[in-house]
Design a protein around this motif. Structure first.
Motif, mmCIF file in Angstrom:
data_model
loop_
_atom_site.group_PDB
_atom_site.id
_atom_site.type_symbol
_atom_site.label_atom_id
_atom_site.label_comp_id
_atom_site.label_asym_id
_atom_site.label_seq_id
_atom_site.Cartn_x
_atom_site.Cartn_y
_atom_site.Cartn_z
ATOM 1 N N THR A 126 0.828 -1.195 0.000
ATOM 2 C CA THR A 126 0.000 0.000 0.000
ATOM 3 C C THR A 126 0.867 1.252 0.000
ATOM 4 N N ALA A 127 0.546 2.190 -0.884
ATOM 5 C CA ALA A 127 1.287 3.448 -0.934
ATOM 6 C C ALA A 127 0.947 4.301 0.285
ATOM 7 N N PRO A 128 1.874 5.176 0.700
ATOM 8 C CA PRO A 128 1.583 6.073 1.829
ATOM 9 C C PRO A 128 0.384 6.955 1.528
ATOM 10 N N ARG A 129 -0.344 7.350 2.571
ATOM 11 C CA ARG A 129 -1.470 8.247 2.387
ATOM 12 C C ARG A 129 -0.979 9.605 1.894
ATOM 13 N N SER A 130 -1.775 10.210 1.041
ATOM 14 C CA SER A 130 -1.450 11.538 0.544
ATOM 15 C C SER A 130 -1.680 12.577 1.635
ATOM 16 N N ALA A 131 -1.057 13.739 1.470
ATOM 17 C CA ALA A 131 -1.267 14.821 2.424
ATOM 18 C C ALA A 131 -2.730 15.243 2.437
ATOM 19 N N ALA A 132 -3.385 15.218 1.273
ATOM 20 C CA ALA A 132 -4.797 15.597 1.202
ATOM 21 C C ALA A 132 -5.663 14.627 1.994
ATOM 22 N N LEU A 133 -5.363 13.323 1.902
ATOM 23 C CA LEU A 133 -6.139 12.349 2.661
ATOM 24 C C LEU A 133 -5.884 12.503 4.151
ATOM 25 N N GLU A 134 -4.648 12.752 4.548
ATOM 26 C CA GLU A 134 -4.363 12.962 5.965
ATOM 27 C C GLU A 134 -5.146 14.157 6.501
ATOM 28 N N GLU A 135 -5.232 15.228 5.714
ATOM 29 C CA GLU A 135 -6.003 16.390 6.126
ATOM 30 C C GLU A 135 -7.489 16.039 6.212
ATOM 31 N N GLY A 136 -7.970 15.251 5.245
ATOM 32 C CA GLY A 136 -9.362 14.820 5.272
ATOM 33 C C GLY A 136 -9.683 13.982 6.495
ATOM 34 N N LEU A 137 -8.748 13.116 6.888
ATOM 35 C CA LEU A 137 -8.958 12.288 8.075
ATOM 36 C C LEU A 137 -9.043 13.138 9.336
ATOM 37 N N ARG A 138 -8.249 14.206 9.388
ATOM 38 C CA ARG A 138 -8.345 15.109 10.541
ATOM 39 C C ARG A 138 -9.742 15.734 10.620
ATOM 40 N N HIS A 139 -10.296 16.073 9.469
ATOM 41 C CA HIS A 139 -11.654 16.627 9.435
ATOM 42 C C HIS A 139 -12.676 15.595 9.914
ATOM 43 N N LEU A 140 -12.511 14.337 9.486
ATOM 44 C CA LEU A 140 -13.458 13.295 9.883
ATOM 45 C C LEU A 140 -13.322 12.949 11.364
ATOM 46 N N ARG A 141 -12.102 13.018 11.892
ATOM 47 C CA ARG A 141 -11.926 12.785 13.333
ATOM 48 C C ARG A 141 -12.661 13.856 14.135
ATOM 49 N N GLY A 142 -12.625 15.077 13.633
ATOM 50 C CA GLY A 142 -13.338 16.153 14.310
ATOM 51 C C GLY A 142 -14.827 15.926 14.303
ATOM 52 N N LEU A 143 -15.368 15.445 13.172
ATOM 53 C CA LEU A 143 -16.806 15.170 13.112
ATOM 54 C C LEU A 143 -17.166 14.046 14.082
ATOM 55 N N GLN A 144 -16.324 13.026 14.158
ATOM 56 C CA GLN A 144 -16.570 11.927 15.097
ATOM 57 C C GLN A 144 -16.646 12.456 16.525
ATOM 58 N N ALA A 145 -15.774 13.385 16.866
ATOM 59 C CA ALA A 145 -15.774 13.937 18.220
ATOM 60 C C ALA A 145 -17.024 14.761 18.505
ATOM 61 N N GLU A 146 -17.616 15.330 17.460
ATOM 62 C CA GLU A 146 -18.780 16.192 17.635
ATOM 63 C C GLU A 146 -20.089 15.409 17.749
ATOM 64 N N HIS A 147 -20.121 14.180 17.242
ATOM 65 C CA HIS A 147 -21.369 13.412 17.189
ATOM 66 C C HIS A 147 -21.190 12.095 17.943
ATOM 67 N N ALA A 148 -21.771 12.009 19.121
ATOM 68 C CA ALA A 148 -21.699 10.773 19.896
ATOM 69 C C ALA A 148 -22.315 9.625 19.107
ATOM 70 N N GLY A 149 -21.607 8.518 19.036
ATOM 71 C CA GLY A 149 -22.104 7.345 18.323
ATOM 72 C C GLY A 149 -21.544 7.193 16.927
ATOM 73 N N VAL A 150 -21.027 8.280 16.335
ATOM 74 C CA VAL A 150 -20.396 8.178 15.022
ATOM 75 C C VAL A 150 -19.020 7.538 15.200
ATOM 76 N N LEU A 151 -18.697 6.591 14.329
ATOM 77 C CA LEU A 151 -17.420 5.885 14.411
ATOM 78 C C LEU A 151 -16.650 6.072 13.115
ATOM 79 N N LEU A 152 -15.426 6.547 13.220
ATOM 80 C CA LEU A 152 -14.533 6.667 12.066
ATOM 81 C C LEU A 152 -13.661 5.424 11.984
ATOM 82 N N GLU A 153 -13.743 4.722 10.865
ATOM 83 C CA GLU A 153 -12.902 3.551 10.612
ATOM 84 C C GLU A 153 -11.853 3.949 9.571
ATOM 85 N N GLU A 154 -10.610 4.099 9.992
ATOM 86 C CA GLU A 154 -9.534 4.481 9.080
ATOM 87 C C GLU A 154 -8.967 3.238 8.407
#
Length: 241
Positions: free
Chosen positions: A89-117
């Motif tokens: 597997t190739a390393p994650r792109s910088a854009a995807l890493e930034e996107g994951l940070r955004h999704l982690r934030g959404l997970q923290a804001e909504h109880a019950g939402v689970l982010l599977e990386e």
């Protein structure tokens, strides 16, 4: 017209592709909460022997995660909706890493939402937070646009993944291997993500088997649930013995 139950002779001289969640194991509220039935690993071992190795698990989970659940059994796995076919597997792109940070934030804001990386993308599960469906859809759409990836809806989940492959293209690739060529492909799955696989096996002269309720589908047969999948696979093994 309702889809017929597949005959137990369908796996004779076949190459078998199996989805994991919702097909071999019941869907759970969280990906890490599934249970493996006591007879599943012996059943997969019997299938692998009866099919001379022409057995692959094609899952939306990361390949390493599927292997962890079926250990110590060694079965071929095409993970991340078939995008992981055993290649590095190739390393994650910088854009995807930034996107994951955004999704982690959404997970923290909504109880019950689970982010599977995952190695090649991510999934936002909202089974335990159905009111967050619109927020999850908007979040993964935003990340998909910023990364050039695509959104793949599923059962109470939205995923982002590369746009250059799916379960159908994985099956096409696997069917070109010498040990698979000339055999009839059979794919069993339950989710919308499995429709790519159903379409490909149909076009290759094989059969798709839908698990669950009737719906518009490219599958040619249907089984009611995970328990019936296990019973049918056991019957098919008996037919091949």
């Amino acid at each position: 017209m309702p889809l017929p139950t597949p005959p137990p002779t369908l796996l004779r001289d076949a190459a078998l592709f199996l989805d994991f969640d919702g097909t071999l194991v019941p869907i759970a509220d969280r990906p890490d909460a599934i249970t493996i039935a006591p007879g599943l690993l012996p059943l997969l071992e019997r299938l692998q022997a009866a099919l001379a190795g022409r057995l692959t698990l094609v899952s939306g989970r990361a390949a390493a995660d599927v292997r962890r659940w079926i250990a110590p059994l060694e079965v071929a796995v095409a993970g991340s909706h078939g995008l992981e076919l055993g290649t590095k597997t190739a390393p994650r792109s910088a854009a995807l890493e930034e996107g994951l940070r955004h999704l982690r934030g959404l997970q923290a804001e909504h109880a019950g939402v689970l982010l599977e990386e995952k190695p090649l993308g991510a999934a936002l599960h909202y089974r335990e937070a159905p009111g967050a469906e619109d927020a999850c859809r908007a979040a993964v759409t935003r990340v998909a646009l910023s990364t050039g990836m695509e959104v793949q809806p599923g059962k109470m989940v939205f995923e982002i993944k590369p746009a250059d492959g799916d379960k159908g293209t994985a099956i096409q690739t696997l069917m070109q291997r010498p040990d698979h060529a000339g055999h009839r492909p059979v794919f069993i799955g339950d989710d919308l993500t499995d429709e790519h696989g159903f379409a490909v096996v149909r076009d290759l002269g094989g059969s798709g088997i839908l698990v669950g309720e009737e719906r518009d589908t490219a599958a040619t047969h249907r089984l009611r649930d995970v328990a019936e999948v296990h019973r049918w696979l056991n019957d098919a093994c008996e037919e091949m013995s």
